[in-house]
Design an enzyme around this catalytic site. Structure first.
Site, PDB file in Angstrom:
ATOM      1  N   HIS A   9      16.699  19.545  19.835  1.00 54.41           N
ATOM      2  CA  HIS A   9      16.674  18.674  21.010  1.00 54.41           C
ATOM      3  C   HIS A   9      15.289  18.063  21.231  1.00 54.41           C
ATOM      4  O   HIS A   9      15.155  17.122  21.997  1.00 54.41           O
ATOM      5  CB  HIS A   9      17.091  19.487  22.234  1.00 54.41           C
ATOM      6  CG  HIS A   9      17.981  18.763  23.196  1.00 54.41           C
ATOM      7  ND1 HIS A   9      18.725  17.648  22.879  1.00 54.41           N
ATOM      8  CD2 HIS A   9      18.252  19.008  24.509  1.00 54.41           C
ATOM      9  CE1 HIS A   9      19.417  17.252  23.935  1.00 54.41           C
ATOM     10  NE2 HIS A   9      19.133  18.044  24.935  1.00 54.41           N
ATOM     11  N   ASN A  68      17.468  16.312  31.112  1.00 54.39           N
ATOM     12  CA  ASN A  68      18.408  15.595  31.977  1.00 54.39           C
ATOM     13  C   ASN A  68      17.739  14.868  33.136  1.00 54.39           C
ATOM     14  O   ASN A  68      18.408  14.176  33.900  1.00 54.39           O
ATOM     15  CB  ASN A  68      19.508  16.543  32.490  1.00 54.39           C
ATOM     16  CG  ASN A  68      18.957  17.683  33.311  1.00 54.39           C
ATOM     17  OD1 ASN A  68      17.764  17.980  33.273  1.00 54.39           O
ATOM     18  ND2 ASN A  68      19.823  18.323  34.065  1.00 54.39           N
ATOM     19  N   ASP A  95      17.135  12.736  19.866  1.00 51.91           N
ATOM     20  CA  ASP A  95      18.061  13.386  18.938  1.00 51.91           C
ATOM     21  C   ASP A  95      19.483  12.861  19.114  1.00 51.91           C
ATOM     22  O   ASP A  95      19.873  12.479  20.206  1.00 51.91           O
ATOM     23  CB  ASP A  95      18.050  14.897  19.165  1.00 51.91           C
ATOM     24  CG  ASP A  95      18.471  15.269  20.571  1.00 51.91           C
ATOM     25  OD1 ASP A  95      19.568  15.842  20.745  1.00 51.91           O
ATOM     26  OD2 ASP A  95      17.711  14.991  21.528  1.00 51.91           O
ATOM     27  N   ASN A 146      22.251  13.405  27.765  1.00 54.47           N
ATOM     28  CA  ASN A 146      21.817  13.506  29.161  1.00 54.47           C
ATOM     29  C   ASN A 146      20.475  12.841  29.448  1.00 54.47           C
ATOM     30  O   ASN A 146      20.267  12.314  30.544  1.00 54.47           O
ATOM     31  CB  ASN A 146      21.791  14.967  29.604  1.00 54.47           C
ATOM     32  CG  ASN A 146      23.176  15.545  29.734  1.00 54.47           C
ATOM     33  OD1 ASN A 146      24.130  14.835  30.044  1.00 54.47           O
ATOM     34  ND2 ASN A 146      23.310  16.829  29.480  1.00 54.47           N
TER      35      ASN A 146
END
Length: 188
Positions: free
Chosen positions: A19, A66, A91, A112
């Protein structure tokens, strides 16, 4: 002036995870151009420098993924950066490891961080460099927060170099030229 943003999560436990490839790519670009990421403001860590004679800001939001859009909104408003001069690197689980896709607009695709950016900027028209991290074999959370095997890390390093070259073309010429040249790139 261009704003290059790498998405990731802050904290040692997230370093080098799937991530966080956006953070890793920004670090790679910063190293190539001797740009120090040593300023803390706008809910992020950032640095200023030059690429191809153009002023750039490199940003790693220090919110969690997020909430990435909050950091972007603050820096964009402060520097008055148009959305088409923003390049977001992140990513993508829908691309195999080491594959690159560049786009100039579009939906979040379920990411997100991108959802947050679209909501905070009020537009989906900003440049994206999506770096493939491969599909989840089990659950999504453990996949994106997992680490790469060494062979995949090498593919990513190749991909980061291509992202850097694509940024040069975007700055010097157009996003479309970078898309035409690099959208079929796949690290071997």
């Amino acid at each position: 002036m261009f704003l290059l943003v790498g998405l990731g999560n802050p904290g040692r436990e997230y370093e080098k995870t799937r991530h966080n490839v956006g953070f890793d790519c920004i670090d790679s670009i910063a190293g190539k151009y001797n740009i120090l990421l040593n300023r803390i403001k706008f809910k992020g860590v950032y640095g200023e420098g030059n690429i191809n004679g153009e002023k750039v800001i490199l940003l790693k939001p220090q919110t969690y993924m997020n909430l990435s859009g909050e950091s972007l909104r603050e820096i964009v408003q402060f520097y008055k950066i148009p959305s088409n001069d923003i390049i977001v690197i992140y990513d993508d689980v829908d691309l195999e490891v080491g594959r690159l896709r560049i786009r100039t607009k579009g939906s979040s695709g379920g990411h997100n961080g991108i959802k947050s950016i679209i909501a905070n900027l009020g537009t989906d028209e900003f440049i994206r460099a999506r770096i493939g991290i491969g599909k989840a074999e089990r659950d999504m959370v453990s996949h994106v927060l997992g680490k790469f095997i060494p062979e995949d890390r090498e593919k990513l390093n190749q991909c980061f170099e291509v992202v850097r070259k694509s940024v040069e073309i975007i700055i010097k010429e157009t996003p479309e030229k970078a898309m035409n040249k690099f959208n079929n790139f796949k690290a071997e």
